[in-house]
Design a protein around this motif. Sequence first.
Motif, PDB file in Angstrom:
ATOM      1  N   GLN A   1     -46.173  15.224-123.737  1.00 17.43           N
ATOM      2  CA  GLN A   1     -46.915  15.447-122.499  1.00 17.43           C
ATOM      3  C   GLN A   1     -46.197  14.951-121.252  1.00 17.43           C
ATOM      4  O   GLN A   1     -46.032  15.683-120.271  1.00 17.43           O
ATOM      5  N   GLU A   2     -45.777  13.687-121.254  1.00 19.32           N
ATOM      6  CA  GLU A   2     -45.221  13.118-120.033  1.00 19.32           C
ATOM      7  C   GLU A   2     -43.839  13.679-119.696  1.00 19.32           C
ATOM      8  O   GLU A   2     -43.380  13.560-118.552  1.00 19.32           O
ATOM      9  N   GLU A   3     -43.186  14.292-120.669  1.00 22.39           N
ATOM     10  CA  GLU A   3     -41.868  14.884-120.419  1.00 22.39           C
ATOM     11  C   GLU A   3     -41.957  16.352-120.033  1.00 22.39           C
ATOM     12  O   GLU A   3     -40.939  16.986-119.742  1.00 22.39           O
ATOM     13  N   ASN A   4     -43.171  16.903-120.052  1.00 18.62           N
ATOM     14  CA  ASN A   4     -43.401  18.302-119.674  1.00 18.62           C
ATOM     15  C   ASN A   4     -42.534  19.267-120.491  1.00 18.62           C
ATOM     16  O   ASN A   4     -41.929  20.202-119.954  1.00 18.62           O
ATOM     17  N   ARG A   5     -42.515  19.023-121.810  1.00 24.34           N
ATOM     18  CA  ARG A   5     -41.753  19.922-122.665  1.00 24.34           C
ATOM     19  C   ARG A   5     -42.289  19.858-124.093  1.00 24.34           C
ATOM     20  O   ARG A   5     -42.951  18.897-124.487  1.00 24.34           O
ATOM     21  N   VAL A   6     -41.969  20.905-124.836  1.00 21.16           N
ATOM     22  CA  VAL A   6     -42.171  20.922-126.279  1.00 21.16           C
ATOM     23  C   VAL A   6     -40.798  20.790-126.915  1.00 21.16           C
ATOM     24  O   VAL A   6     -39.925  21.643-126.719  1.00 21.16           O
ATOM     25  N   GLU A   7     -40.591  19.697-127.619  1.00 19.07           N
ATOM     26  CA  GLU A   7     -39.337  19.524-128.347  1.00 19.07           C
ATOM     27  C   GLU A   7     -39.354  20.418-129.583  1.00 19.07           C
ATOM     28  O   GLU A   7     -40.367  20.547-130.265  1.00 19.07           O
ATOM     29  N   VAL A   8     -38.212  21.027-129.879  1.00 20.60           N
ATOM     30  CA  VAL A   8     -38.051  21.832-131.083  1.00 20.60           C
ATOM     31  C   VAL A   8     -36.909  21.226-131.878  1.00 20.60           C
ATOM     32  O   VAL A   8     -35.804  21.063-131.351  1.00 20.60           O
ATOM     33  N   ILE A   9     -37.176  20.864-133.136  1.00 15.06           N
ATOM     34  CA  ILE A   9     -36.136  20.233-133.937  1.00 15.06           C
ATOM     35  C   ILE A   9     -36.013  20.942-135.286  1.00 15.06           C
ATOM     36  O   ILE A   9     -36.974  21.531-135.791  1.00 15.06           O
ATOM     37  N   ASP A  10     -34.820  20.896-135.840  1.00 18.39           N
ATOM     38  CA  ASP A  10     -34.577  21.423-137.176  1.00 18.39           C
ATOM     39  C   ASP A  10     -35.283  20.519-138.188  1.00 18.39           C
ATOM     40  O   ASP A  10     -35.104  19.297-138.172  1.00 18.39           O
ATOM     41  N   ALA A  11     -36.072  21.105-139.070  1.00 19.33           N
ATOM     42  CA  ALA A  11     -36.905  20.306-139.974  1.00 19.33           C
ATOM     43  C   ALA A  11     -36.078  19.497-140.968  1.00 19.33           C
ATOM     44  O   ALA A  11     -36.546  18.464-141.459  1.00 19.33           O
ATOM     45  N   LYS A  12     -34.860  19.912-141.272  1.00 19.46           N
ATOM     46  CA  LYS A  12     -34.021  19.186-142.233  1.00 19.46           C
ATOM     47  C   LYS A  12     -33.128  18.158-141.550  1.00 19.46           C
ATOM     48  O   LYS A  12     -33.060  17.002-141.973  1.00 19.46           O
ATOM     49  N   THR A  13     -32.444  18.564-140.496  1.00 23.37           N
ATOM     50  CA  THR A  13     -31.487  17.662-139.851  1.00 23.37           C
ATOM     51  C   THR A  13     -32.116  16.830-138.748  1.00 23.37           C
ATOM     52  O   THR A  13     -31.550  15.810-138.338  1.00 23.37           O
ATOM     53  N   LEU A  14     -33.268  17.263-138.233  1.00 22.95           N
ATOM     54  CA  LEU A  14     -33.977  16.644-137.106  1.00 22.95           C
ATOM     55  C   LEU A  14     -33.192  16.741-135.797  1.00 22.95           C
ATOM     56  O   LEU A  14     -33.531  16.074-134.820  1.00 22.95           O
ATOM     57  N   LYS A  15     -32.174  17.560-135.782  1.00 20.54           N
ATOM     58  CA  LYS A  15     -31.428  17.795-134.550  1.00 20.54           C
ATOM     59  C   LYS A  15     -32.263  18.627-133.583  1.00 20.54           C
ATOM     60  O   LYS A  15     -32.902  19.613-133.966  1.00 20.54           O
TER      61      LYS A  15
END
Length: 370
Positions: A99-113
Motif C-alpha cells: 500500500q504505502e509504496e503504491n505498487r503491486v510487487e510481482v515475484i517469481d514463486a520459486k526464486t522470489l526474484k
Amino acid sequence: MKKYMKLFACLLAGAFVLTACSDDDSVKPISYQDVPVADGLFILNEGSYFDQVNGSLDYLDYATGTVSRRVFQAANGRSLGGTPNNAIQCGSKIYIATQEENRVEVIDAKTLKALSPIAITAPRELCTDGQFVYVSAYTGEVSKVDTLSLKVVKKSPIVGTNLEGIAYRAGSVYVCNAWNSDYTYNTNVVKLNAETLAKEKDVTVAANPNQLIAAGQDLFLSSWGNYFDVPATIQRIDMSDNVTVIANATYMAYYEDSLYLIGSFYDESWNEKNTYTVVDLKTNQETKFIDGTEIDSPCAIGVDPITGSVFISSRKKYPNADGTESVSYKQDGYVVRYNYDGEYVGTYECGVNPGTLLFVNHTKQVPVFE
C-alpha cells in the motif's frame, strides 16, 4: 483428513496389494494422476506504518519446521517497503499489494526474484480468475492486471471509498466498500462485471465489510462492525446475491465445507477478548475449535488446503509497569500451527504484524493401477 491425502494413501495401498499378491511382474500402471503435496507457508508481515517498520516476507518450510526470515529482501537486496497488505499466487508468480509504496510487487514463486512492479495507488487486496489479477485500492477503484504483460488493462470507475477484500465468482468481481475518511462505515459490497469492470449492483451487507472468500458457488464475507457495540459478522452471499448471517466473528478461513473463525471483541475498557470456533456449513452448527491460550492478539487465520493444518498468526503482548499487558504493533509476531482437529503442533517466530498466510504446494505424479 484432506481428500487428497486419502487418495494418495489409497493409491499407494492399491499399488502394494497388487505388487505383493501378483506373480506377474508385468503388472503396470494404466495411468498417472497428479496429487498435490504441501510444501510450506509464506507469511506476509505488514510491518508498522506509525512506527516506520517496513513489511517483510517469511517462509515456513514444512520439511524442516523452520522459518526463513525476510526472504524477499534476501532475494532482491531491498525491503518490500511500507504496509504489504495482501498476497496471492497465480501460476508461477506471486503478487503482493504494497500500500504505502503504491505498487503491486510481482515475484517469481520459486526464486522470489522481483519482476516488473505494477504501479497502483494504495493497493489493498487481490484476487484472480486464473488469467487476470484484480486489485482493490483506497482510491475507490479496482484495477485489472494481465498476468502475461503485467500491465493494468482496465480500471473500474470509483465505486466506493476505501476498498478492502475482493473476490472473483462466475464472471463477476465483488469488492468490499469498507470505511470513509470520517471513520464511518459502509454497508455494501460492490459487484462488478469482470470483463469490463463496470458496476453491476450494490449488495447490502453488515457494516464495515473487509474480507471476502470465494468457495464453490458461495462467497463468505467478514464485516468488522464498529469495533465496539456493532459486532463483527460473518455472512454468506449466494449465487443470487442473497445475504445470510452465519456467526459473529472477525477473521475466517474456509476448508472443506467448514469455516474456521476468530472473534476479536473489545469491552468498554478496550480489553481484547478472542474466541476460536468452527462452523459446519452443512448444518450451520458452530463449535469450539481451541482455547487459544497460546495466542496473544490474532492477526489472521488460514487452513492449508492439502493437509488441513490450521495456522493462526498473532502479535505479541508486553508487560506494563502496572501489571497489565499491552499488544505490541512494532515487535516481531508469530504463527501457531494446529492439526485440523485443534491439536497444538508448534509456534514459529515471524515478522511484525503477520497479516497474510499464503500456502505453497507442488504436484506429484502417482501411478494408478487396474
